[in-house]
Design an enzyme around this catalytic site. Structure first.
Site, PDB file in Angstrom:
ATOM      1  N   CYS A  67       0.831  -1.204   0.000  1.00  0.00           N
ATOM      2  CA  CYS A  67       0.000   0.000   0.000  1.00  0.00           C
ATOM      3  C   CYS A  67       0.872   1.262   0.000  1.00  0.00           C
ATOM      4  O   CYS A  67       2.092   1.200   0.073  1.00  0.00           O
ATOM      5  CB  CYS A  67      -0.890  -0.005   1.236  1.00  0.00           C
ATOM      6  SG  CYS A  67       0.035   0.081   2.781  1.00  0.00           S
ATOM      7  N   ALA A  70       3.238   1.658   2.868  1.00  0.00           N
ATOM      8  CA  ALA A  70       4.455   0.858   2.674  1.00  0.00           C
ATOM      9  C   ALA A  70       5.420   1.597   1.747  1.00  0.00           C
ATOM     10  O   ALA A  70       6.637   1.549   1.940  1.00  0.00           O
ATOM     11  CB  ALA A  70       4.104  -0.509   2.107  1.00  0.00           C
ATOM     12  N   ARG A 101      13.099  -4.161   6.460  1.00  0.00           N
ATOM     13  CA  ARG A 101      13.626  -3.918   5.114  1.00  0.00           C
ATOM     14  C   ARG A 101      15.149  -3.828   5.026  1.00  0.00           C
ATOM     15  O   ARG A 101      15.696  -3.577   3.983  1.00  0.00           O
ATOM     16  CB  ARG A 101      12.961  -2.687   4.491  1.00  0.00           C
ATOM     17  CG  ARG A 101      12.828  -2.842   2.999  1.00  0.00           C
ATOM     18  CD  ARG A 101      11.797  -1.942   2.375  1.00  0.00           C
ATOM     19  NE  ARG A 101      11.870  -2.084   0.933  1.00  0.00           N
ATOM     20  CZ  ARG A 101      12.518  -1.246   0.133  1.00  0.00           C
ATOM     21  NH1 ARG A 101      13.129  -0.197   0.626  1.00  0.00           N
ATOM     22  NH2 ARG A 101      12.558  -1.448  -1.157  1.00  0.00           N
ATOM     23  N   HIS A 201       5.215   6.235  -2.845  1.00  0.00           N
ATOM     24  CA  HIS A 201       6.513   6.817  -3.226  1.00  0.00           C
ATOM     25  C   HIS A 201       6.313   8.261  -3.687  1.00  0.00           C
ATOM     26  O   HIS A 201       7.033   9.165  -3.285  1.00  0.00           O
ATOM     27  CB  HIS A 201       7.151   6.032  -4.384  1.00  0.00           C
ATOM     28  CG  HIS A 201       7.298   4.573  -4.137  1.00  0.00           C
ATOM     29  ND1 HIS A 201       7.092   3.638  -5.123  1.00  0.00           N
ATOM     30  CD2 HIS A 201       7.636   3.872  -3.022  1.00  0.00           C
ATOM     31  CE1 HIS A 201       7.301   2.429  -4.627  1.00  0.00           C
ATOM     32  NE2 HIS A 201       7.631   2.540  -3.358  1.00  0.00           N
TER      33      HIS A 201
END
Lengths: 500, 519
Positions: A67, A70, A101, A201
């Protein structure tokens, strides 16, 4: 295991087309129609891969996507190490993404560095009912008291924030004023926005533009003396140290890296980037937005590069050097020459063990195309690839620079499709994520996680390629794959129980 | 250049090379605008003080490093414990990617689950169409026998009504009318993953027992001699449920494990991917209404489920994740009392072996101080075990524990002479624990993988027991329940104690006189 190497391109294309037709049969008609647009067999010479992309995932199909949260907290903002990133909303989002991550960094965690910590407003029912703005303000006060060396705060919105009408921008502005202009960044990355990580992003990039760049005093003196060779690494998240094994090459060729976005990055580096002479962009998907903005606003050119595998690294070093003078161009040649013996040794050792092996990929931002060269350096062939959250410009780049005729292309692949494709194509290796790893290993197919490097890495740069080659070898040639069938049983064929 | 083809250096060696160290030092000095190292050191020391602890414990709004997850994770965990059941989470899709990753990282197994992939338009108009399409697609693609629906916080905030949505979906033909689609609302802003476990389990039992959302007659309970067993949210489900089955079988009791995910989280690598494996059959789930009693191994995972079952006329008994001798004694004695069957000699032998092991080793554990954090029931079970070993569970902390839980922990302390200096911390997080470990140090810390940050910062050796365990492999395959499980926990604790003694006595000509061969 490879069955395809004996086939002609025409046969492969026919097989792949048949395969697509076959997987589409499982869907209800409406869904089959929609999914058909995301699956294709690549025709060389075409300008893109012939698939639709960046479209809503279909309910119930088991998409692999995440999503917007994220994309913002997990990818872009999370690695900025000297800022505190509040997962604003219920506890889960921050919990599941906590230190997952592998964005490596140097710093004293909990004191001046905060990447591997989970700061959350842990919303309760009353926060949903009455709103969370007061709580958010208080959280910022508590952060200031308990973590006085933080250099800034971001608010990473989870789904409820946008639904209950909280004004995180107002809270951020007020608190920023209260704390002498402290950088406080509200990010509207609620998980329901957009169709995947991708919008996250973009939103995160825009937040840097609006709440970091635009807040910089125009007359602020740079913290260092600018040079003609200043570059910023954009879109490297330093997974397993990727940005470090990249940075070292840029510096060895004579450039000066003034910022890393965002792996092992800091607020000061973000702020310094408008002084760069060139932005070098690795993950185009997640950070092209800010690169384009800096080009427009500050006149900084940007250059995509690829640091996977010696062929692409050399190509990229020369491309980057082309923006600079002879000193840097010579530097690039020097670096390429310096590492040639290492690369020769790595390839001499691993290529014989990997030659002709086939790979299927399904990953995120840049890797479904960027790693193809590295596999080819090892004599391997990528026979299928697809993106979780690509846009058409990614598929254009893929088609024009990377994939071969006949490659199977699958956008936003569903669990069912991916299993079926691998079962039929029988590649020697699958590279995808944690959700896919064990599915394929159960089927007896060697697998590497290509998001986290399967807890290895770095894979970028020359030093990283040695690790990459070693890892692919140990995945494919592990003795365990010879033991998947009991000696008293017949050779197993990968089965798909759900499809029966 | 330090990298070589002959001996490939991994990240933990590569970056320690002089070139990289130099590069990183330059980066920091030139571009990171770093804090004065003396200031960093001063704050680092300050954060260890009682003064900092006081400020830290005065926090009212901020949570740092919590030890809890959100409801739907528990719901997904329950769903996969039923035969060929596909978990379906209604709401944003990113959540499902997170649950699947989280479970896969712990169990090192596939984790199948679908989402209704709601986006902005669904936020405005509601997610009915997503449910209609989602159920149809999941049903056709993954051929489940049941789809268990839960919700993300997005669907909860906009108020989607699962009951009505599922009914409409069936009317629209997404799945056959008689196809089982139990559901549970699982808002992430209420409780934690243990609450989600509770809601989902209750939702499934409600579905089968009370008329499948008004589409079938309610079941008439015809009591039989069976006993239902509910494990609760449990990172050791694979080992534990097998151990529990072993105990039931030794005792000759007919039983039904409700939510048996011990096989789906432990499938073989033999060339076949099993999306579904094992699990409570739907028939058994329905027939469980007839059981004589239901036992819950984790009280806080079944706070709503057990009263629901009790209302159907069964006896219900709950435990707090029993670990060790007394806890397991209470469990098997409850089984014996309810079933009327005697505890067989074989279990007495197993018990004797655990007591034997404790007698052999307790000198090394006795008097040691421990900090524990984890889910509320796990904390209670481990604290009780430590007390019976003569150890002191000095700090017991559960982010998802409430005041009532704290009272129960206090009662456990009060019942033992070793509990005198022990304290319980409900609703606190691991940043609170950090202050506790600095200001009131203990010998060992028990917790999940995230405890390694506390181990690093405070120097308290971490014993990994809990969920999630991401950085050590296969622990979930070994039980922590039953007498065998008690032995496993004992050995896990002992291994760390001995390793620590060795680690602290291995400097030649300085401390190696205590580096003993025999212990």
């Amino acid at each position: 295991m490879s069955v395809i190497e004996k086939q002609s391109v025409a046969e492969i294309k026919a097989r792949n087309k048949e395969l697509i037709a076959e997987v589409l049969k499982v869907y209800p008609e409406k869904t089959a129609k929609r999914r058909a647009k995301h699956l294709n067999v690549h025709e060389s010479g075409k300008s893109d891969c012939g698939v639709k992309s960046n479209i809503k995932s279909i309910p119930g199909v088991m998409t692999i996507r995440g999503c917007a949260y994220a994309g913002s907290k997990g990818v872009v903002w999370g690695p900025i190490k000297d800022m505190i990133h509040i997962s604003h909303g219920p506890v889960g989002c921050g919990q599941y993404s906590w230190a997952a991550r592998r964005n490596y960094y140097i710093g004293t965690t909990g004191i001046d560095t905060f990447v591997t910590m989970q700061f959350t407003s842990d919303f309760q029912e009353k926060d949903i009912v009455f709103g969370g703005d007061k709580k958010l303000a208080k959280i910022m006060d508590e952060i200031q008291e308990l973590f006085p060396l933080n250099n800034g705060i971001t608010v990473q919105s989870e789904c409820p924030i946008g639904l209950i009408g909280d004004d995180i921008e107002a809270v951020s502005k007020t608190k920023s004023k209260e704390y002498d202009g402290k950088t406080i960044v509200p990010v509207r990355c609620e998980g329901f926005r957009g169709v995947s990580q991708s919008l996250g992003h973009h939103i995160a990039n825009d937040a840097i533009r609006d709440w970091v760049f635009d807040k910089l005093p125009a007359d602020a003196a740079p913290r260092f003396e600018p040079s003609d060779y200043d570059v910023a690494i954009i879109g490297d998240y330093n997974i397993g140290g990727d940005a470090w094994s990249s940075r070292i090459l840029l510096e060895e060729m004579g450039l000066r890296v003034i910022a890393q976005w965002s792996g092992d990055g800091s607020l000061a580096e973000l702020e310094a980037t408008p002084k760069a002479k060139l932005n070098v962009l690795h993950c185009y998907r997640s950070m092209n937005y800010i690169s384009r903005h800096m080009e427009e606003k500050f006149g900084i050119p940007w250059c995509e590069y690829n640091f996977f595998g010696p062929s692409k690294i050399a190509e990229s070093l020369r491309k980057i050097a082309s923006y600079f003078d002879d000193k840097i161009k010579e530097g690039a040649e020097r670096v390429i020459a310096k590492y040639q013996p290492l690369m020769d040794a790595v390839i001499a050792k691993y290529r014989p063990r990997l030659e002709g092996k086939t790979v299927m990929l399904f990953v995120g931002g840049l890797r479904p195309r960027h790693v193809i060269g590295a596999y080819e350096d090892l004599g391997m062939e990528v026979v299928g690839t697809g993106y979780e959250f690509a846009h058409n410009d990614d598929y254009q780049r893929t088609a024009q620079h990377y994939v071969k005729d006949g490659t199977l292309i699958y956008d936003d692949v569903t669990g069912y499709e991916f299993e079926k494709f691998v079962e039929k194509v029988q590649p020697d290796l699958v590279g995808s994520g944690i959700k896919e790893k064990y599915v394929f290993q159960k089927m007896g197919v060697p697998f590497r996680q290509m998001h986290s490097w399967d807890y290895s890495g770095p894979y970028h740069g020359y030093d990283g390629f040695a690790i990459f080659a070693r890892d692919m070898d140990m995945a494919i040639n592990s003795p365990v794959w010879k033991m998947t069938k009991a000696p008293w049983k017949q050779a197993p064929k990968p089965l798909l129980q759900a499809a029966e | 250049m330090t990298q070589s083809a002959e001996h490939v250096l991994d990240h933990f060696e590569l970056f320690r090379g002089p070139e990289y160290q130099q590069m990183l030092a330059n980066k920091k000095k030139m571009f990171e605008n770093p804090r004065d190292p003396a200031e960093v050191e001063r704050i680092r020391e300050w954060a260890k003080t009682p003064e900092y602890r006081e400020k830290n414990f005065a926090r009212e709004a901020l949570t740092v490093n919590p030890a809890k997850a959100c409801q739907p994770l528990g719901a997904v965990f329950v769903a996969v414990g039923f035969e060929s059941t596909l978990p379906f989470v209604h709401g944003s899709q990113g959540c499902v990617a997170y649950y699947r990753s989280h479970l896969s990282r712990h169990f090192k197994e596939p984790s199948s689950c679908v989402s209704s992939s709601m986006t902005e338009d669904a936020a405005v108009f509601g997610g009915l169409n997503n449910m209609i399409d989602g159920l149809a697609n999941a049903y056709n693609m993954y051929k489940p026998k049941m789809i268990a629906v839960s919700t993300t916080c997005m669907a909860e905030v906009i108020g989607d009504d699962l009951n009505a949505f599922i009914k409409t979906s069936k009317e629209k033909g997404s799945v056959p009318a008689e196809f089982d689609v139990p559901f549970a609302h699982t808002p992430a802003f209420v409780g934690s993953h243990v609450t989600g476990y509770d809601n989902a389990m209750k939702g499934i039992l409600d579905h089968f027992w009370d008329g499948k959302a008004g589409t079938a007659p309610k079941l008439e309970r015809v009591p039989n001699e069976k006993i239902n067993f509910i494990g609760g949210f449990d990172g050791y489900t694979v080992g534990n449920l097998r151990e529990v089955k072993h105990i039931f079988e030794e005792m000759g009791i007919e039983y039904t494990i409700l939510g048996d995910n011990s096989n789906v989280f432990d499938t073989p690598t033999d060339g076949e991917f099993r999306m579904y494996e094992g699990g409570t059959t739907l028939e058994d789930a329905a027939n469980a209404v007839h059981a004589k009693a239901t036992i819950s191994m984790q009280h806080y995972c079944t706070e709503k489920t057990l009263p629901f079952i009790a209302n159907h006329g069964q006896e219900v008994v709950s435990f707090h994740h029993p670990v060790g001798v007394s806890g397991t004694d209470a469990f098997v004695m409850a089984l014996s009392r309810i079933s009327g069957k005697e505890i067989p000699e074989s279990l007495a032998l197993e018990r004797g072996r655990l007591v034997d092991a404790i007698a052999d080793s307790s000198a090394h554990i006795h008097g040691k101080k421990f900090a524990i954090y984890g889910d509320p029931d796990l904390c209670l079970g481990l604290a009780s075990f430590l007390l019976e070993l003569g150890a002191e569970p000095t700090h017991v902390l559960a982010t998802n524990g409430n005041k009532e839980w704290a009272e129960r922990v206090q009662a456990v302390f009060d019942a033992s002479p070793f509990g005198k200096n022990c304290h319980v911390y409900p609703g606190k997080d691991l940043w609170h624990m950090r202050s506790l470990l600095f200001t009131e140090p203990v010998d060992f810390l028990i917790g999940n993988t995230y405890g390694k940050y506390l181990e690093r910062d405070t120097g308290t050796p971490l014993i990994r027991i809990g969920f999630p365990i991401f950085d050590r492999h296969h622990k979930h395959r070994y039980p922590v329940w039953g007498y065998q499980g008690g032995l496993n926990v004992l050995v896990t604790i002992l291994d760390k104690i001995f390793d620590e003694i060795d680690r602290n006595t291995n400097v030649p000509a300085k401390s190696d006189y205590s580096f003993d061969i025999i212990r």
